[in-house]
Write a protein that holds these residues in place. Sequence first.
Motif, PDB file in Angstrom:
ATOM      1  N   LEU A  55       1.146  -1.128   0.389  1.00  0.00           N
ATOM      2  CA  LEU A  55       0.281   0.063  -0.245  1.00  0.00           C
ATOM      3  C   LEU A  55       1.417   0.982   0.092  1.00  0.00           C
ATOM      4  N   ASP A  56       1.879   0.863   0.305  1.00  0.00           N
ATOM      5  CA  ASP A  56       2.944   2.674   0.610  1.00  0.00           C
ATOM      6  C   ASP A  56       3.287   2.900  -1.512  1.00  0.00           C
ATOM      7  N   GLY A  57       3.275   1.730  -1.754  1.00  0.00           N
ATOM      8  CA  GLY A  57       3.891   1.917  -2.994  1.00  0.00           C
ATOM      9  C   GLY A  57       2.638   2.748  -3.716  1.00  0.00           C
ATOM     10  N   PHE A  64      -3.909   5.813  -3.638  1.00  0.00           N
ATOM     11  CA  PHE A  64      -4.572   5.033  -1.832  1.00  0.00           C
ATOM     12  C   PHE A  64      -5.694   5.543  -1.951  1.00  0.00           C
ATOM     13  N   ASP A  65      -5.455   6.793  -1.906  1.00  0.00           N
ATOM     14  CA  ASP A  65      -6.842   7.303  -1.428  1.00  0.00           C
ATOM     15  C   ASP A  65      -7.832   7.073  -2.284  1.00  0.00           C
ATOM     16  N   ASP A  66      -8.124   6.690  -3.507  1.00  0.00           N
ATOM     17  CA  ASP A  66      -8.838   6.251  -4.014  1.00  0.00           C
ATOM     18  C   ASP A  66      -9.067   4.935  -4.136  1.00  0.00           C
ATOM     19  N   ALA A  67      -8.620   4.149  -4.387  1.00  0.00           N
ATOM     20  CA  ALA A  67      -8.680   2.628  -4.071  1.00  0.00           C
ATOM     21  C   ALA A  67      -8.955   2.542  -3.037  1.00  0.00           C
ATOM     22  N   LYS A  68      -9.101   3.382  -1.820  1.00  0.00           N
ATOM     23  CA  LYS A  68      -9.472   2.796  -0.378  1.00  0.00           C
ATOM     24  C   LYS A  68     -10.663   3.084  -1.173  1.00  0.00           C
ATOM     25  N   GLN A  69     -11.088   4.033  -1.446  1.00  0.00           N
ATOM     26  CA  GLN A  69     -12.715   4.595  -1.996  1.00  0.00           C
ATOM     27  C   GLN A  69     -13.369   3.487  -1.869  1.00  0.00           C
ATOM     28  N   ALA A  70     -13.202   3.320  -3.649  1.00  0.00           N
ATOM     29  CA  ALA A  70     -13.633   1.309  -4.080  1.00  0.00           C
ATOM     30  C   ALA A  70     -13.133   0.205  -3.564  1.00  0.00           C
ATOM     31  N   GLY A  71     -12.897   0.295  -2.161  1.00  0.00           N
ATOM     32  CA  GLY A  71     -12.935  -0.848  -2.016  1.00  0.00           C
ATOM     33  C   GLY A  71     -12.707  -0.595  -0.122  1.00  0.00           C
ATOM     34  N   ASP A 313       6.729  -5.626  -8.552  1.00  0.00           N
ATOM     35  CA  ASP A 313       7.859  -5.913  -9.893  1.00  0.00           C
ATOM     36  C   ASP A 313       7.738  -4.590  -9.895  1.00  0.00           C
ATOM     37  N   SER A 314       6.137  -3.662 -10.264  1.00  0.00           N
ATOM     38  CA  SER A 314       6.272  -2.940 -11.177  1.00  0.00           C
ATOM     39  C   SER A 314       6.515  -1.637 -10.059  1.00  0.00           C
ATOM     40  N   TYR A 315       6.696  -1.762  -9.123  1.00  0.00           N
ATOM     41  CA  TYR A 315       7.034  -0.522  -8.536  1.00  0.00           C
ATOM     42  C   TYR A 315       8.813  -0.423  -8.956  1.00  0.00           C
ATOM     43  N   ALA A 316       9.372  -1.722  -8.970  1.00  0.00           N
ATOM     44  CA  ALA A 316      11.270  -1.856  -8.637  1.00  0.00           C
ATOM     45  C   ALA A 316      11.071  -0.741 -10.404  1.00  0.00           C
ATOM     46  N   LEU A 317      10.028  -1.767 -11.785  1.00  0.00           N
ATOM     47  CA  LEU A 317      10.343  -1.197 -13.198  1.00  0.00           C
ATOM     48  C   LEU A 317      10.210   0.313 -12.910  1.00  0.00           C
ATOM     49  N   ILE A 318       9.132   0.745 -12.864  1.00  0.00           N
ATOM     50  CA  ILE A 318       9.031   2.271 -12.595  1.00  0.00           C
ATOM     51  C   ILE A 318       9.934   2.957 -12.333  1.00  0.00           C
ATOM     52  N   GLU A 319      11.007   2.621 -11.029  1.00  0.00           N
ATOM     53  CA  GLU A 319      12.092   3.519 -10.392  1.00  0.00           C
ATOM     54  C   GLU A 319      13.389   3.004 -11.487  1.00  0.00           C
TER      55      GLU A 319
END
Length: 404
Positions: A55-57, A64-71, A313-319
């Motif tokens: 969730l930090d990513g 995070f806020d939009d995802a939390k609101q959706a779930g 994977d995505s977080y690492a690849l973005i960087e």
Amino acid sequence: MTVPDDQQVVVVGAGPTGLLTALGLAQQGLEITVVERFPGLQDAPRAIVYHWSSLDGLERLGLFDDAKQAGFLKQDYAYRVRKTGEIIEYGLGALEGRVKHPYNLHLGQGALANVILAKLQADFPNVRFLWGHEVTGVTQDDTGVDLTLSSDAGETTLRGRWVVGADGAGSAVRSALGLGFDGMTWPERFIATNIRFPDDREGWAQSTFYVDDEFGAIIAKIDESGEHGLWRYTYMEDAALPAETVAERLPRFLASVFGEETAERTTLDSISPYRMHQRSASTYRAGRVLLTGDAAHATNPCGGLGLTMGLFDSYALIETLGAVARGRAGDTLLDVYAELRRTAFIEKASPRASSNKQLVFHSSDAAELDEQLELFRRMSRDSELAAEVLYFTKTLESPSLLAV
């Protein structure tokens, strides 16, 4: 839509991992094209649990806020043993005061994809979409990659300086590159269902592992919409049974687990039978093409580690790819990405997912099962131990690769 001949990055696959990667790269100002073989987002029942450690990513990416609101957020877990009636409860409350997000997020992966897509379309004109385009060929040279695409309009070629294959376990990108996808396919069929049934059932956590060698199941709440909550009920059956009649056999499983009365009050929203794998690509980098998510690795869903690995994977690849594409790092950094992510899957995620499957669905040895459950009994009594065990998913994340 006009797409420049030479995109900085082409992302193949519009699932959560591909869209996350596109978003993170777009936030760095890169020109991105997302290629998806379907005409729109897909929402078949699949992963729904986002572990606390991921969730930090999502927060770094502004999601995070939009995802939390959706779930919704939750902490409780339970193991429920059919043969003995034992219920072992523990929770993520043990992480409070230790981590920023001491809870999991429950949200269908299709819903998360919608959240990401909305942000991309609203805020990032440097991201373009080619819906209904299937990759049929991949060639590359020292300066870029040419993708051959097939659509209703015919065949076209799209060139990008870098390509990210995020197109699932059946990845056309991986196949076109001739990369191996080593491992094994489980003999059973898994069935993921979205069902609505009463929430007034005692002894059932919002994430429950129902332990039994015949009626084993993973049961997790998705949302609270409708008269009854929407739940993911995932179970296993003999793959020799006809897949087209799988829905006809579902009531027997529901009645055996919840009783006839609850089964009769249950409605089926969707059902998706599929085969399970423990596989990894032979490499996650082939020249200017990077693999991520299920295109790089596939695992059975026990414990929700497939989606977790895809996010990391995505977080690492973005960087890493962001730094390389902007000329701020040499491309050998992508070799580090490929090696670390492959090692995390092979040495940690895949063995743990296999162990989880064995516990939930193959528990015929009473003595062995009792020994395995003892850890969770201790976790229910000892918050220090619970925090230590729950920290496992954080170990699946790669450290900042710019510091490697």
